[in-house]
Scaffold this motif. Structure first.
Motif, PDB file in Angstrom:
ATOM      1  N   ILE A 353     -50.994  35.605   3.005  1.00 38.81           N
ATOM      2  CA  ILE A 353     -51.603  34.800   4.149  1.00 38.81           C
ATOM      3  C   ILE A 353     -50.982  33.425   3.901  1.00 38.81           C
ATOM      4  CG2 ILE A 353     -53.440  33.888   5.078  1.00 38.81           C
ATOM      5  CD1 ILE A 353     -55.183  35.957   3.914  1.00 38.81           C
ATOM      6  N   VAL A 354     -49.950  33.107   5.074  1.00 37.20           N
ATOM      7  CA  VAL A 354     -49.540  31.877   4.941  1.00 37.20           C
ATOM      8  C   VAL A 354     -49.812  31.035   6.034  1.00 37.20           C
ATOM      9  CG1 VAL A 354     -47.288  32.670   3.677  1.00 37.20           C
ATOM     10  CG2 VAL A 354     -47.570  32.651   6.357  1.00 37.20           C
ATOM     11  N   GLY A 355     -49.731  29.655   5.917  1.00 37.39           N
ATOM     12  CA  GLY A 355     -50.052  28.800   7.050  1.00 37.39           C
ATOM     13  C   GLY A 355     -50.249  27.268   6.472  1.00 37.39           C
ATOM     14  N   GLU A 356     -50.612  26.211   7.309  1.00 35.10           N
ATOM     15  CA  GLU A 356     -50.481  25.102   6.994  1.00 35.10           C
ATOM     16  C   GLU A 356     -51.926  24.824   6.210  1.00 35.10           C
ATOM     17  OE1 GLU A 356     -48.535  22.322  10.128  1.00 35.10           O
ATOM     18  OE2 GLU A 356     -49.566  23.815  10.933  1.00 35.10           O
ATOM     19  N   SER A 357     -51.907  23.543   5.473  1.00 33.32           N
ATOM     20  CA  SER A 357     -53.279  23.108   4.908  1.00 33.32           C
ATOM     21  C   SER A 357     -54.303  23.168   6.200  1.00 33.32           C
ATOM     22  CB  SER A 357     -53.092  21.633   4.431  1.00 33.32           C
ATOM     23  OG  SER A 357     -52.276  21.873   3.205  1.00 33.32           O
ATOM     24  N   GLY A 358     -55.370  23.762   5.815  1.00 36.97           N
ATOM     25  CA  GLY A 358     -56.517  23.640   6.869  1.00 36.97           C
ATOM     26  C   GLY A 358     -56.310  24.823   7.843  1.00 36.97           C
ATOM     27  N   LEU A 513     -51.756  47.702  -8.946  1.00 35.75           N
ATOM     28  CA  LEU A 513     -52.642  46.733  -8.332  1.00 35.75           C
ATOM     29  C   LEU A 513     -52.161  46.424  -6.969  1.00 35.75           C
ATOM     30  CD1 LEU A 513     -52.420  44.302 -11.170  1.00 35.75           C
ATOM     31  CD2 LEU A 513     -54.350  45.657 -10.866  1.00 35.75           C
ATOM     32  N   SER A 514     -53.353  46.095  -6.139  1.00 34.52           N
ATOM     33  CA  SER A 514     -53.266  45.477  -4.789  1.00 34.52           C
ATOM     34  C   SER A 514     -53.282  44.049  -5.176  1.00 34.52           C
ATOM     35  CB  SER A 514     -54.361  46.076  -3.745  1.00 34.52           C
ATOM     36  OG  SER A 514     -54.243  47.288  -3.845  1.00 34.52           O
ATOM     37  N   TYR A 515     -52.513  42.940  -4.193  1.00 29.72           N
ATOM     38  CA  TYR A 515     -52.719  41.656  -4.097  1.00 29.72           C
ATOM     39  C   TYR A 515     -52.879  41.181  -2.736  1.00 29.72           C
ATOM     40  CZ  TYR A 515     -50.426  41.782  -8.727  1.00 29.72           C
ATOM     41  OH  TYR A 515     -49.845  41.959 -10.184  1.00 29.72           O
ATOM     42  N   LEU A 516     -53.906  40.131  -2.791  1.00 32.85           N
ATOM     43  CA  LEU A 516     -53.925  39.236  -1.673  1.00 32.85           C
ATOM     44  C   LEU A 516     -53.290  37.809  -2.112  1.00 32.85           C
ATOM     45  CD1 LEU A 516     -54.635  38.544   1.334  1.00 32.85           C
ATOM     46  CD2 LEU A 516     -56.992  37.907   0.426  1.00 32.85           C
ATOM     47  N   PHE A 517     -52.284  37.427  -1.477  1.00 30.30           N
ATOM     48  CA  PHE A 517     -51.379  36.248  -1.952  1.00 30.30           C
ATOM     49  C   PHE A 517     -51.482  35.270  -1.159  1.00 30.30           C
ATOM     50  CE2 PHE A 517     -47.758  33.958  -3.654  1.00 30.30           C
ATOM     51  CZ  PHE A 517     -47.854  34.037  -4.808  1.00 30.30           C
ATOM     52  N   ILE A 518     -52.125  34.127  -1.520  1.00 21.93           N
ATOM     53  CA  ILE A 518     -52.398  32.973  -0.444  1.00 21.93           C
ATOM     54  C   ILE A 518     -51.280  32.016  -1.023  1.00 21.93           C
ATOM     55  CG2 ILE A 518     -53.803  31.077   0.327  1.00 21.93           C
ATOM     56  CD1 ILE A 518     -54.830  34.010   0.757  1.00 21.93           C
ATOM     57  N   SER A 519     -50.301  31.434  -0.101  1.00 19.88           N
ATOM     58  CA  SER A 519     -49.519  30.514  -0.515  1.00 19.88           C
ATOM     59  C   SER A 519     -48.998  29.719   0.831  1.00 19.88           C
ATOM     60  CB  SER A 519     -48.157  31.215  -1.002  1.00 19.88           C
ATOM     61  OG  SER A 519     -47.216  30.418  -1.298  1.00 19.88           O
TER      62      SER A 519
END
Length: 574
Positions: A353-358, A513-519
């Motif tokens: 999941i990507v996106g700006e701060s907030g 493993l499965s990953y939810l990767f926030i960046s």
């Protein structure tokens, strides 16, 4: 300002560092952190200093501004600013130079912002201390300064406290303080490491305007090679306290001559890179039917697959209509942090999941971890409704879903040894005998490539990369099926970042493993993810396979994110 231009025209550097060495006195004796450093910085020039953690780049910058720790001192050489040697200068002289003539933007906003003082007051202190504003016009100047640093609704934000800001907003406030007095030299120590690419571009554009309009020189300390190449005219590469290579920024990063610089460039993530996996996986992808790829991408969006011909995707997580609304103190309108978000995580794969701060990406992750309760919507894990889990089922869920947080130092108990940190979840859930748990801890250290000698050490005795490996080992302790990675490599230099990303890929293949990767770092996301969800203002604007997102983005916002990545047009090949 005219004398700055005349000085630059005459070729006299604004800053001259000659044969500088810095030594720290430790319990084990003196340690030389910087050795024989020579560099020049002209008025209006941007110089980037790059290198891995511990290379001496920040120590060099702190020596320039006279802010070395109490046990550190410059043991040789000279540091001349506008012709005046700052080595050994009285503290009264340095106080006059700091902030007014030489500004500083330190890396960690939470350590450098007063938690009990409003942001506007902290900016005003800098303006008043150096006579840049009067008490009559200071409020207006505070708002202008915050706006220049990229903070929206600056007048309202000035009345808030640091804890009411996101991490990126706190960093912008710190940058506003550093720029408040329009110094002749700005030392920016990782000024954008906590920022998403679009806000990062706003800040870097502001620094560029200062350089062009005011003749302000910028010393940029950074781990981001793309940023260095795009924003600096010259680059200095440091390793173990010494300069190993320096010169034209693009020339060095597109054609590095020294082995260490070559290793740095090779390890740097790029949006042009391919997913970190063996060639057999890539070959399998290329030969896969388009229908299967479309089905997987549709599953990542959380939508049913049309047609029914493609092989069904086994999703470990399915999120539908997820919404989180926060009431705001003193306001009639509530704040919607996450707005009707739907996606799925295929078993054994990585969804980023990507996106700006907030944008709501971390709030989404916290709801999935059941740290934050959703306002509406549903989440299922292995077919179970996450919201309804209680008692024994909740305990089982906690063991199967584990987090890895952004800052390994803050997430590890500084009073615990590494052995106790890793064994804590095993002890809590009473996994096996004490002998079994001790053996499990040693196996986990092997899994994350840490030596057994680390067991008796404390987090403060480890490097950033080593601490993150400990955090990964702790997350693996209970044998989870899903790991939620919230910015797990954003604080690491490119060499360690590369090691951690490869480690995560190896562990995924070994344990399924499965990953939810926030960046917020899209170049990192390109390396680690199978599917990408792009969020903006709490909503999901685009979701597709990683290949599709990076080669054929459909939403204008996604295209803007990709275009904002520093150095995305560089031709780097080693």
């Amino acid at each position: 300002m005219p004398r700055h231009n005349e000085r630059a025209a005459a070729g006299t550097p604004l800053l001259q560092v000659r044969d500088v060495a810095v030594q720290f006195q430790t319990v084990d004796g003196p340690v030389r952190a910087v050795e024989s450093v020579d560099l020049d910085l002209a008025a209006g020039e941007t110089l980037a200093i790059v290198g891995e953690s511990g290379s001496g780049k920040s120590t060099t910058a702190m020596a320039v501004i006279g802010l070395l720790p109490g046990n550190g001192r410059v043991t040789q050489g000279s540091i001349r600013f506008e012709g005046e040697d700052l080595v050994g200068a009285p503290e009264s002289v340095m106080r006059g130079i700091r902030g007014g003539s030489i500004g500083l933007v330190p890396q960690d906003p939470m350590s450098n912002l007063n938690p009990v003082t409003k942001i506007g007051t902290q900016v005003a202190e800098a303006l008043l201390a150096h006579g840049v504003a009067t008490k009559r016009d200071v409020d207006r100047r505070v708002v202008e300064t915050l706006e220049a640093a990229g903070l929206p609704n600056a007048a309202e934000r000035a009345k808030q406290y640091p804890h009411e800001f996101s991490g990126g907003m706190r960093q912008r406030a710190l940058i506003a303080i550093g720029l408040a007095c329009r110094p002749r030299l700005l030392i920016a120590d990782e000024p954008t490491s906590a920022l998403d690419v679009t806000v990062q571009k706003t800040i870097l554009d502001q620094l560029q305007r200062m350089t062009d309009e005011l003749g302000t020189a910028v010393m940029l300390i950074t781990l981001d090679l793309g940023l260095a190449a795009e924003r600096a005219s010259r680059v200095v590469v440091m390793h173990r306290g010494r300069i190993v290579e320096q010169g034209n920024a693009r020339q060095i990063l597109e054609d590095p001559q020294q082995p260490y610089t070559q290793a740095l460039v090779k390890a740097a993530p790029s949006v042009a890179a391919v997913r970190l996996r063996p060639e057999v996986f890539r070959a399998r992808e290329r030969s896969a039917a388009q229908g299967a790829r479309d089905a997987a991408a549709t599953a990542a969006e959380g939508k049913p697959v049309e047609g029914g011909e493609a092989e069904p995707v086994d999703n470990i997580v399915e999120v539908e209509g997820l919404t989180k609304v926060y009431p705001i103190r003193g306001r009639k309108e509530d704040f919607t942090a996450v707005d009707d978000v739907s996606f799925a995580i295929p078993r054994g794969q990585t969804v980023a999941i990507v996106g700006e701060s907030g944008s709501g990406k971390t709030t989404t992750a916290r709801m999935l971890l059941k740290i934050v309760e959703p306002t509406s919507g549903s989440m299922t894990f292995d077919g179970q409704d996450v919201a309804s889990l209680k008692g024994r089922q909740l305990r089982e869920f906690r063991q199967k879903v584990q987090p890895i947080f952004q800052d390994p130092y803050s997430s590890l108990n500084p009073m615990f040894t590494i052995e106790r940190i890793i064994s804590e979840p095993l002890d809590f859930y009473k996994r096996g005998s004490s002998k079994d748990r001790a053996a499990r801890v040693r196996t986990l250290l092997d899994d994350v490539a840490l030596p057994q000698t680390m067991l008796r050490r404390y987090p403060s005795e480890l490097s950033g990369g080593q601490r993150q490996r400990v955090a990964i080992a702790r997350a693996l302790a209970l044998g989870p099926d899903l790991i939620v990675c919230d910015e797990p490599v954003s604080a690491l230099d490119v060499l360690v970042q590369d090691q951690i990303l490869r480690l995560l890929g190896d562990l995924q293949r070994e344990y399924g493993l499965s990953y939810l990767f926030i960046s917020h770092d899209l170049a990192v996301v390109r390396l680690i993810s199978d599917y990408v969800c792009v969020m903006k203002d709490g909503a999901l604007v685009e979701a597709a396979s990683s290949e599709e997102i990076f080669t054929n983005p459909r939403d204008p916002y996604t295209r803007r994110l990709l275009a904002s990545i520093p150095g995305n047009e560089l031709d780097i090949a080693v």
